[in-house]
Design an enzyme around this catalytic site. Structure first.
Site, PDB file in Angstrom:
ATOM      1  N   HIS A   1       0.823  -1.205   0.000  1.00 34.42           N
ATOM      2  CA  HIS A   1       0.000   0.000   0.000  1.00 34.42           C
ATOM      3  C   HIS A   1       0.857   1.255   0.000  1.00 34.42           C
ATOM      4  CE1 HIS A   1      -3.364  -2.460  -0.149  1.00 34.42           C
ATOM      5  NE2 HIS A   1      -4.243  -1.547   0.238  1.00 34.42           N
TER       6      HIS A   1
ATOM      7  N   ASP B   1      -5.987   4.345  10.082  1.00 31.15           N
ATOM      8  CA  ASP B   1      -7.405   4.433   9.716  1.00 31.15           C
ATOM      9  C   ASP B   1      -7.878   3.191   8.974  1.00 31.15           C
ATOM     10  OD1 ASP B   1      -7.417   6.951  10.720  1.00 31.15           O
ATOM     11  OD2 ASP B   1      -7.353   7.974   8.778  1.00 31.15           O
TER      12      ASP B   1
ATOM     13  N   GLU C   1     -10.140  13.035  15.063  1.00 29.13           N
ATOM     14  CA  GLU C   1      -9.584  13.363  13.741  1.00 29.13           C
ATOM     15  C   GLU C   1     -10.354  14.559  13.192  1.00 29.13           C
ATOM     16  OE1 GLU C   1      -8.893  10.469  10.758  1.00 29.13           O
ATOM     17  OE2 GLU C   1      -7.609   9.218  12.013  1.00 29.13           O
TER      18      GLU C   1
END
Ligand code: FAD
Length: 520
Positions: free
Chosen positions: A99, A161, A272
């Site tokens: 990723h 996340d 957040e």
């Protein structure tokens, strides 16, 4: 006179064979790897897959892929390349879930190690008790770590996340999310590592044993060793989560409230925020996993195309005693200055909350919008620069946020261990500002070029305005830029590279160090 085509063809073939030998001096070597006695296997049919990542912009073919069956397989491979010395061009990249955004887990012409093969053994051990922890392979996905630890009523303390990332991949960066203001990043929540250095040694390390290697590897961008095992701190897992979003139109109130919450003793469990620029239909822009209890009110909210700031918070609770949580939430919300009509709440299980981005992934995959270029830019902006930054970027450089989410939330430096390799701004409070853009192929090269141009303007602005930001998940193409990134810590970083990976075999995709190759 025209030359006869036959000698020309022969010459071309001869040249081609010389060139191919020249450009692939390691060809016989990769063949010798295949004959190594290992538990796993080397393959070549999947080299193109090993040249892919989430960023989908950089594709460097390796010579071979190692699917390790054991830690010993990886150690033997690294040792073999180390022993070949500078006569070989081979490098080695550990690949977690790939990723990465700009080829960081790729090894041009080298060997890619599929770390997830190690995780497949499901070799996790949870230790309950007073200071609980889990021991897990470096190639394990965080989602699987969570599922395993939840069976014991426990969970890691710090998160990203998105959980479909590997332990080794996030610990090589930092691993941050809305819990980091209180728990620190994931690299502050690890007790022990097993690491294979660039010489092929397998070393156990912690803050008391081989401490220099331990701290170097954490946030070390894979430069010092391959993480094959990690001991990760756990805590009792909550059952449910109250998930809250409120909106602000004033940036100062938004950031002041965020900062108040991250410094308070009694506060939310996760904090957040994100930026919405020139969007209508706020609900459509929210990650699909957030379903507020009051969808009608949410769907009627009209942003009128303005820039809005969304503060996102959660409070964990036990469904048998929701009253305590409700009281605490009410008390905390009463201190905030959001637009009163914009309080949106939802209740989900702890697992659903942590795995929330996966819901969006499934939806995007079904529309063919996951495997597309992702020109992401992640910055850590010091508190003293965040207003100038916001002023210039939101509404001026970026005139809408339709390309993808823009996250913005503060972190406390005191929760970061300054002995790790992670580079952060030199201020107690700094903000993560993440531009998570997508460039769908259907919109042509234009959307990619446009996003990259905007990022260039943002970086230029930071330079001109002397905003002392640091890139998170850093990407540079020259060593000069890397030197600037590390600043006063560059010499120390270089010195450690020399100690643990003297031939610069590991993680070549970052392009920080170049393997020195003797001329043949
Ligand atoms: P890879 O991309 O496979 O590898 C990344 C780097 O680490 C490479 O240099 C690789 O060689 C090295 N590496 C991989 N495994 C090992 C190992 N075992 N030992 C040593 N080095 C290794 N980051 C956050 O902090 N917070 C977030 O909330 C967050 N959300 C994300 C959401 C999405 C959808 C994506 C795509 C990324 C997100 N990231 C986030 C960034 C992510 O943490 C990094 O990109 C991370 O490197 C990805 O992990 P991976 O397992 O895919 O690693």
């Amino acid at each position: 006179m025209k030359a006869s085509p036959i000698p020309q063809l022969l010459m071309a073939l001869l040249l081609a064979s010389i060139n191919s030998r020249k450009s692939d001096p390691d060809a016989p070597i990769t063949a010798s790897f295949r004959s190594m006695a290992i538990d796993g296997q080397f393959t070549t049919h999947d080299v193109s897959n090993a040249a892919m990542d989430f960023g989908n912009r950089y594709h460097f073919l390796p010579s071979a892929v190692l699917h390790p069956g054991s830690v010993a397989d990886i150690a033997a491979t690294v040792r073999h390349v180390f022993q070949l010395g500078p006569s070989s061009r081979l490098t080695i990249a550990a690949r977690g879930h790939a990723h990465s955004l700009q080829g960081q887990a790729q090894a041009p012409g080298g060997i890619v190690v599929r770390m997830e093969s190690l995780g497949r053994a499901k070799n996790m051990h949870v230790h309950a008790g007073e200071s609980p922890y889990v021991e897990a392979p470096g190639g394990e996905l965080w989602i699987d770590v969570l599922k395993e630890t939840l069976r014991h009523g426990l969970a890691p303390t710090s998160w990203t996340d998105y959980l479909h990332l590997t332990i080794g991949g996030t610990l090589s960066n930092a691993g941050i999310s809305g819990q980091a203001f209180r728990q620190g990043p994931q690299i502050s929540n690890v007790h022990q590592l097993e690491v294979i250095t660039g010489k092929g040694e397998v070393i156990n390390c912690s803050s008391t044993k081989n401490a220099e290697l331990f701290h170097s590897v954490l946030g070390g961008l894979g430069q010092f060793g391959i993480i094959t095992r990690a001991r990760i701190a756990l805590e009792p897992a909550p059952k449910m989560v109250r998930w809250i979003r409120v909106l602000y139109s004033d940036f100062t109130s938004f950031t002041e409230d965020q900062e108040k919450l991250i410094s308070a003793e009694k506060t939310f469990d996760y904090i957040e925020g994100f930026v919405i620029i020139n969007r209508t239909g706020i609900l459509n822009n929210w990650r699909s996993s957030f379903n507020p209890q009051d969808p009608v009110q949410a769907s009627h909210f009209n942003s009128e195309g303005k820039t809005l700031f969304c503060l996102e918070m959660t409070k964990n609770f036990d469904p048998e005693y929701p009253e305590i949580m409700m009281q605490e939430v009410e008390e905390l919300l009463s201190q905030l200055r959001y637009i009163p009509s914009t309080l949106f709440q939802s209740e989900v299980s702890f697992l659903e909350f942590l795995d929330r981005v996966h819901v969006s992934e499934v939806m995007l995959r079904s529309k063919g919008l996951w495997e597309i270029p992702h020109p992401w830019l992640n910055l850590l902006v010091p508190r003293t620069g965040i207003h100038a930054f916001a002023n210039e970027v939101f509404g001026k450089i970026l005139t809408d946020s339709s390309n993808g989410p823009i996250l913005l939330y503060p972190l406390n430096k005191s929760k970061w261990d300054n002995r790790t390799s992670a580079i952060i701004p030199n201020e107690e409070v700094f903000y993560l500002v993440a531009f998570l853009s997508s460039a769908p192929c259907s919109s042509g090269q234009d959307s990619l070029a446009k996003a990259l141009k905007q990022q260039e303007r943002i970086l230029e602005f930071c330079k001109k305005a002397n905003i002392q930001m640091k890139q998170y998940l850093p990407h540079y193409t020259t060593q000069e830029e890397w030197k600037f990134h590390f600043g006063p810590r560059w010499e120390e970083f270089k010195h450690k590279k020399q100690a643990y990976d003297p031939l610069a075999i590991l993680a070549p995709g970052h392009r920080i160090f170049q393997k020195a190759v003797a001329s043949l």
